[in-house]
Scaffold this active site. Structure first.
Site, PDB file in Angstrom:
ATOM      1  N   SER A  50      -0.743  -9.071   7.169  1.00  9.90           N
ATOM      2  CA  SER A  50       0.314  -8.773   6.415  1.00  9.90           C
ATOM      3  C   SER A  50       0.880  -7.123   6.618  1.00  9.90           C
ATOM      4  O   SER A  50      -0.073  -6.248   7.056  1.00  9.90           O
ATOM      5  CB  SER A  50       0.146  -9.226   4.840  1.00  9.90           C
ATOM      6  OG  SER A  50      -0.866  -8.242   4.350  1.00  9.90           O
ATOM      7  N   ASP A  83       2.299 -11.590   9.906  1.00 15.23           N
ATOM      8  CA  ASP A  83       2.802 -12.230   8.687  1.00 15.23           C
ATOM      9  C   ASP A  83       3.807 -11.362   7.822  1.00 15.23           C
ATOM     10  O   ASP A  83       3.676 -10.275   7.599  1.00 15.23           O
ATOM     11  CB  ASP A  83       1.559 -12.549   7.540  1.00 15.23           C
ATOM     12  CG  ASP A  83       1.919 -13.334   6.604  1.00 15.23           C
ATOM     13  OD1 ASP A  83       2.834 -14.268   6.765  1.00 15.23           O
ATOM     14  OD2 ASP A  83       1.203 -13.389   5.347  1.00 15.23           O
ATOM     15  N   HIS A 182       4.185 -17.123  -3.514  1.00 12.10           N
ATOM     16  CA  HIS A 182       3.075 -16.434  -3.010  1.00 12.10           C
ATOM     17  C   HIS A 182       2.206 -16.141  -4.354  1.00 12.10           C
ATOM     18  O   HIS A 182       2.819 -15.922  -5.551  1.00 12.10           O
ATOM     19  CB  HIS A 182       3.389 -15.012  -2.377  1.00 12.10           C
ATOM     20  CG  HIS A 182       3.831 -15.174  -1.060  1.00 12.10           C
ATOM     21  ND1 HIS A 182       5.136 -14.729  -0.916  1.00 12.10           N
ATOM     22  CD2 HIS A 182       3.136 -15.752   0.111  1.00 12.10           C
ATOM     23  CE1 HIS A 182       5.356 -15.223   0.622  1.00 12.10           C
ATOM     24  NE2 HIS A 182       4.550 -15.571   1.179  1.00 12.10           N
TER      25      HIS A 182
HETATM   26  P1  13P Z   1      -0.611 -17.647  -1.054  1.00 15.44           P
HETATM   27  O1  13P Z   1      -0.380 -16.650  -1.826  1.00 15.44           O
HETATM   28  O2  13P Z   1      -0.346 -18.957  -1.472  1.00 15.44           O
HETATM   29  O3  13P Z   1      -2.073 -17.706  -0.324  1.00 15.44           O
HETATM   30  O4  13P Z   1       0.228 -17.298   0.272  1.00 15.44           O
HETATM   31  C1  13P Z   1       0.121 -16.592   1.438  1.00 15.44           C
HETATM   32  C2  13P Z   1       1.049 -16.499   2.340  1.00 15.44           C
HETATM   33  O5  13P Z   1       1.965 -17.488   2.339  1.00 15.44           O
HETATM   34  C3  13P Z   1       0.939 -15.680   3.352  1.00 15.44           C
HETATM   35  O6  13P Z   1       2.064 -15.488   4.159  1.00 15.44           O
HETATM   36  O1  G3H Z   2       2.658 -13.024   2.133  1.00 12.19           O
HETATM   37  C1  G3H Z   2       1.913 -12.703   1.356  1.00 12.19           C
HETATM   38  C2  G3H Z   2       0.344 -12.330   1.651  1.00 12.19           C
HETATM   39  O2  G3H Z   2      -0.449 -12.633   0.734  1.00 12.19           O
HETATM   40  C3  G3H Z   2       0.210 -10.755   1.973  1.00 12.19           C
HETATM   41  O3  G3H Z   2       0.203 -10.106   0.827  1.00 12.19           O
HETATM   42  O4  G3H Z   2       1.362  -7.992   1.265  1.00 12.19           O
HETATM   43  O5  G3H Z   2      -0.416  -8.226  -0.502  1.00 12.19           O
HETATM   44  O6  G3H Z   2      -1.171  -8.209   1.782  1.00 12.19           O
HETATM   45  P1  G3H Z   2       0.026  -8.546   0.699  1.00 12.19           P
HETATM   46 ZN    ZN Z   3       3.984 -15.722   3.013  1.00 18.06          ZN
END
Ligand code: 13P
Ligand code: G3H
Ligand code: ZN
Length: 314
Positions: A50, A83, A182
């Site tokens: 991410s 991501d 999320h």
């Molecule tokens: P969760 O927060 O449910 O684990 O989802 C993660 C996610 O969608 C990352 O893109």
């Molecule tokens: O899409 C959500 C993921 O859990 C990433 O979250 O931006 O805190 O790494 P983050």
């Molecule tokens: Zn996501």
């Protein structure tokens, strides 16, 4: 085996009614916990990064860890995914860095603009053999770098738009808002996914892989440990595992999991700190955290149905 993109994985997942686990990586222990489980269960794997992960660990460090994982696991098909790429430039950078999949998340933009930027990413990625995930409808929940909306039930993906979006943008897979969000607080009362919408979009896009974000189940065993050992997570609630399984048998070919990894790690660290207040060697709390992730992911691969499927995804 070198890194692969997700084409073959999704083809097999779609055909045989399972989903590939897409796990978020932020450091070495999380990544090792995931790959140890995946290697044991002989599952295909998507490792994803991410924007928050990049900011925390730097892409060069995460790439180095991922490269070791790929080298040491020649029998496991592994794809790497950006991501929630926030714009064309970020996606281009990850394509140039050798990722095999990028997600362009322009779901907050007006429909036509979402299509336009997704198409631009597709036109850059496809000649380089990189696949593109896009998003339609908006997810809730607030992560460090991914901001969601308040009431997810009002932002479920529209099937007509999904068909038009896929046709016009040329994306390879589509994340659809279907009631998940999320983080660890996904539902205020009864967990509810829009299975009718998943089914309808699936029917209208035969053979096309859908993606479920916000799929963590927020496992009670970890929330209980966290709360027992000084944490404070009242009303934490995730997507029940039977709902994740049901979606995995439908057109959902990629299921994103981050929160469950965070909870497993945090629960074990809290437990060690509480039970051994004199402990100060990071290996003695990160190690149990890594082990908890390993056990959790092993179990999750069966929930998704992808355990034992590595060979057919090559
Ligand atoms: P969760 O927060 O449910 O684990 O989802 C993660 C996610 O969608 C990352 O893109
Ligand atoms: O899409 C959500 C993921 O859990 C990433 O979250 O931006 O805190 O790494 P983050
Ligand atoms: Zn996501």
């Amino acid at each position: 085996m070198a890194l692969v993109n997700t084409k073959k994985m999704f083809e097999m997942a779609y055909k045989n009614g399972y989903a590939i686990g897409a796990f978020n990586v932020n450091n070495m222990e999380i990544t090792q916990g995931i790959i140890n489980a995946v290697a044991e269960e002989k599952a295909p794997l998507i490792l994803q990064v991410s924007r928050g992960a990049r900011k925390y660990a730097k892409i060069s460090y995460l790439n180095a860890i991922i490269n070791v994982v790929v080298k040491e696991n020649p029998d496991i098909p592994i794809a790497t995914n950006l991501d929630h790429g926030d714009n064309f430039e970020t996606c281009k950078q990850f394509v140039d860095d050798g990722f095999t999949s990028v997600m362009i998340d322009a779901s907050h933009l007006p429909f036509e603009e979402n299509i336009a930027v997704t198409k631009k990413v597709v036109e850059y990625a496809h000649p380089r053999d990189v696949v593109v995930e896009a998003e339609l409808g908006q997810l809730g929940g607030i992560e460090e770098d991914v901001v969601g909306i308040d009431d997810v039930s009002k932002h479920i993906a529209n099937p007509d738009e999904a068909v038009e979006f896929v046709e016009k943008s040329g994306c390879d897979s589509l994340a659809i808002a279907c009631g998940t969000s999320h983080g660890a607080f996904k539902f205020k009362s009864e967990p509810k996914l829009a299975f009718d919408v998943i089914q309808e979009i699936g029917n209208r896009l035969p053979g096309f892989p859908l993606v479920m974000h916000g799929s963590s189940s927020v496992l009670k065993e970890f929330v209980d440990l966290i709360n027992k050992y000084g944490g404070d997570m009242p009303n934490a609630m995730g997507v029940p595992e039977d709902a994740v399984s049901k979606a995995s048998k439908m057109a959902m070919c990629k299921v994103n999991i981050d929160t469950d990894l965070r909870l497993a790690l945090t629960a074990k660290i809290r437990q060690v700190f509480a039970e051994k207040p004199g402990e100060f060697d990071p290996r003695h709390y990160l190690g149990p955290g890594r082990e908890a992730i390993y056990e959790m992911v092993k179990h999750k691969l069966h929930v998704l149905g992808c355990a034992g499927k590595a060979a057919e995804c090559v």
